[in-house]
Design a protein around this motif. Structure first.
Motif, PDB file in Angstrom:
ATOM      1  N   ALA A 174       2.086   6.974  -6.953  1.00  0.00           N
ATOM      2  CA  ALA A 174       1.116   8.031  -7.121  1.00  0.00           C
ATOM      3  C   ALA A 174       1.669   9.320  -6.219  1.00  0.00           C
ATOM      4  CB  ALA A 174      -0.117   8.016  -6.367  1.00  0.00           C
ATOM      5  N   LEU A 175       3.132   9.341  -6.282  1.00  0.00           N
ATOM      6  CA  LEU A 175       3.966  11.207  -5.544  1.00  0.00           C
ATOM      7  C   LEU A 175       2.714  11.458  -3.923  1.00  0.00           C
ATOM      8  CD1 LEU A 175       4.927  12.273  -8.635  1.00  0.00           C
ATOM      9  CD2 LEU A 175       6.130  10.484  -7.074  1.00  0.00           C
ATOM     10  N   ASP A 176       1.850  10.364  -3.472  1.00  0.00           N
ATOM     11  CA  ASP A 176       1.333  10.917  -2.726  1.00  0.00           C
ATOM     12  C   ASP A 176       2.918  11.277  -1.292  1.00  0.00           C
ATOM     13  OD1 ASP A 176      -0.083  11.203   0.440  1.00  0.00           O
ATOM     14  OD2 ASP A 176      -0.776   9.460  -0.033  1.00  0.00           O
ATOM     15  N   PRO A 177       2.303  12.506  -0.795  1.00  0.00           N
ATOM     16  CA  PRO A 177       3.931  13.024  -0.492  1.00  0.00           C
ATOM     17  C   PRO A 177       3.271  12.511   1.876  1.00  0.00           C
ATOM     18  CG  PRO A 177       2.072  15.179  -0.472  1.00  0.00           C
ATOM     19  CD  PRO A 177       1.547  13.903  -1.104  1.00  0.00           C
ATOM     20  N   ASP A 178       2.399  12.405   1.632  1.00  0.00           N
ATOM     21  CA  ASP A 178       2.198  11.331   3.176  1.00  0.00           C
ATOM     22  C   ASP A 178       3.079  10.385   3.181  1.00  0.00           C
ATOM     23  OD1 ASP A 178       1.383  13.371   3.889  1.00  0.00           O
ATOM     24  OD2 ASP A 178      -0.848  12.263   4.168  1.00  0.00           O
ATOM     25  N   ALA A 179       3.521   9.750   1.827  1.00  0.00           N
ATOM     26  CA  ALA A 179       3.767   8.410   1.687  1.00  0.00           C
ATOM     27  C   ALA A 179       5.228   8.459   1.715  1.00  0.00           C
ATOM     28  CB  ALA A 179       4.104   7.652   0.611  1.00  0.00           C
ATOM     29  N   TRP A 180       5.446   9.794   1.224  1.00  0.00           N
ATOM     30  CA  TRP A 180       6.888   9.949   1.033  1.00  0.00           C
ATOM     31  C   TRP A 180       7.233  10.040   2.517  1.00  0.00           C
ATOM     32  CZ3 TRP A 180      10.964   7.909  -2.079  1.00  0.00           C
ATOM     33  CH2 TRP A 180       9.984   7.759  -3.417  1.00  0.00           C
ATOM     34  N   GLU A 181       6.796  11.162   2.794  1.00  0.00           N
ATOM     35  CA  GLU A 181       6.773  11.812   4.453  1.00  0.00           C
ATOM     36  C   GLU A 181       7.429  10.131   5.092  1.00  0.00           C
ATOM     37  OE1 GLU A 181       5.499  14.155   8.071  1.00  0.00           O
ATOM     38  OE2 GLU A 181       4.507  14.529   6.842  1.00  0.00           O
ATOM     39  N   THR A 182       6.045   9.476   5.186  1.00  0.00           N
ATOM     40  CA  THR A 182       6.704   7.642   6.455  1.00  0.00           C
ATOM     41  C   THR A 182       7.928   7.244   6.003  1.00  0.00           C
ATOM     42  OG1 THR A 182       4.660   7.289   6.143  1.00  0.00           O
ATOM     43  CG2 THR A 182       5.412   5.233   6.818  1.00  0.00           C
ATOM     44  N   VAL A 183       8.890   7.260   4.336  1.00  0.00           N
ATOM     45  CA  VAL A 183       9.524   6.884   3.635  1.00  0.00           C
ATOM     46  C   VAL A 183      10.748   7.444   4.588  1.00  0.00           C
ATOM     47  CG1 VAL A 183      11.055   6.061   1.862  1.00  0.00           C
ATOM     48  CG2 VAL A 183       8.073   5.445   1.576  1.00  0.00           C
ATOM     49  N   TYR A 184      11.015   8.421   4.371  1.00  0.00           N
ATOM     50  CA  TYR A 184      11.563   9.674   4.728  1.00  0.00           C
ATOM     51  C   TYR A 184      12.042   9.004   6.618  1.00  0.00           C
ATOM     52  CZ  TYR A 184      14.121  13.383   5.429  1.00  0.00           C
ATOM     53  OH  TYR A 184      15.187  14.086   5.962  1.00  0.00           O
ATOM     54  N   ARG A 185      10.825   9.425   7.460  1.00  0.00           N
ATOM     55  CA  ARG A 185      10.662   9.237   8.711  1.00  0.00           C
ATOM     56  C   ARG A 185      11.187   7.702   9.077  1.00  0.00           C
ATOM     57  NH1 ARG A 185       8.715  13.314  11.084  1.00  0.00           N
ATOM     58  NH2 ARG A 185       7.837  14.724   9.952  1.00  0.00           N
ATOM     59  N   GLU A 214       0.778  -1.272   0.000  1.00  0.00           N
ATOM     60  CA  GLU A 214       0.233  -0.247  -0.151  1.00  0.00           C
ATOM     61  C   GLU A 214       0.971   1.176  -0.116  1.00  0.00           C
ATOM     62  OE1 GLU A 214      -2.239   3.422   1.578  1.00  0.00           O
ATOM     63  OE2 GLU A 214      -0.538   2.140   2.714  1.00  0.00           O
ATOM     64  N   LEU A 215       2.407   0.970   0.813  1.00  0.00           N
ATOM     65  CA  LEU A 215       2.829   2.468   0.698  1.00  0.00           C
ATOM     66  C   LEU A 215       3.684   2.462  -0.084  1.00  0.00           C
ATOM     67  CD1 LEU A 215       4.438   4.563   2.427  1.00  0.00           C
ATOM     68  CD2 LEU A 215       6.494   2.639   3.205  1.00  0.00           C
ATOM     69  N   LEU A 216       4.107   1.395  -1.511  1.00  0.00           N
ATOM     70  CA  LEU A 216       4.429   1.455  -2.674  1.00  0.00           C
ATOM     71  C   LEU A 216       3.220   2.275  -4.068  1.00  0.00           C
ATOM     72  CD1 LEU A 216       6.522   1.242  -4.690  1.00  0.00           C
ATOM     73  CD2 LEU A 216       5.953  -1.882  -4.984  1.00  0.00           C
ATOM     74  N   ALA A 217       2.317   1.414  -3.470  1.00  0.00           N
ATOM     75  CA  ALA A 217       1.070   2.335  -4.805  1.00  0.00           C
ATOM     76  C   ALA A 217       1.200   3.908  -4.044  1.00  0.00           C
ATOM     77  CB  ALA A 217      -0.407   1.358  -3.912  1.00  0.00           C
ATOM     78  N   ARG A 218       0.839   3.922  -3.260  1.00  0.00           N
ATOM     79  CA  ARG A 218       0.945   6.036  -2.765  1.00  0.00           C
ATOM     80  C   ARG A 218       2.076   5.925  -2.647  1.00  0.00           C
ATOM     81  NH1 ARG A 218       0.473   5.735   3.231  1.00  0.00           N
ATOM     82  NH2 ARG A 218       0.757   7.530   3.360  1.00  0.00           N
TER      83      ARG A 218
END
Length: 183
Positions: free
Chosen positions: A17-28, A10-14
């Motif tokens: 889609a360049l979902d900023p919240d997904a990238w913030e999760t990955v980053y953190r 689900e995180l990969l799909a988001r």
């Protein structure tokens, strides 16, 4: 705790889609260990934050082409960061140095065992820095970054069995070196 496979998909799909919240999760969840990895692998004077930023930018540019192979997104990031580090190292005309004691993560000692912990930690660091770059990388990715054997295989371009064998041999060498520095 590692995310389960459905959460990771689900995180990969988001992220695709360049979902900023997904990238913030990955980053953190990835940034501290990615910076530690870069700090250990880069030549002295290179900025590990810059290397991680470059890897994250490349990841965002390429995420649409990432296939879901059941690996964590973080393993893919380590692969990109590894390439950034290698490019930087080649540009500097040097091979990646072994980690110094100051570059490895420092676990906090318990209050009652401060002296013993400091002595043992120093011994482990000395033993670890005496290993080859390949041994250090495999152990770092497996034990510190907590990547699976399959994920490390993907990052370093080896078969999963070869990674497990390399880890076993590196641990044996680390144990022998630890016996030398801390009898």
């Amino acid at each position: 705790m590692a995310p389960d496979r459905d959460e990771e998909r689900e995180l990969l799909a988001r992220a695709r889609a360049l979902d900023p919240d997904a990238w913030e999760t990955v980053y953190r969840r990835s940034y501290p260990r990615l910076v530690d990895y870069a700090r250990r692998r880069l030549p002295a004077g290179a900025d590990p934050d810059d290397a991680v930023s470059e890897a994250m930018a490349r990841a965002m540019d390429r995420v649409a082409t990432l296939e879901d192979q059941g690996l964590r997104l973080e393993a893919w990031l380590y692969g990109i960061l590894r390439n950034v580090v290698l490019e930087h190292t080649r540009a500097q005309g040097r091979s990646a140095p072994a980690a110094t004691e100051e570059q490895l993560p420092h676990p906090g000692p318990g209050p009652l065992e401060e002296l013993l912990d400091a002595e043992l930690t120093g011994s482990v660091r000395r033993a670890f820095t005496g290993l080859s770059d390949d041994d250090q990388e495999v152990l770092w990715l497996r034990l510190v970054a907590r990547l699976s054997s399959a994920e490390v295989a993907d990052v370093v371009g080896r078969r999963e069995g070869a990674v497990r064998q390399a880890q076993s041999r590196a641990l044996d060498r680390l144990r022998r070196r630890l016996e030398e520095v801390h009898p």
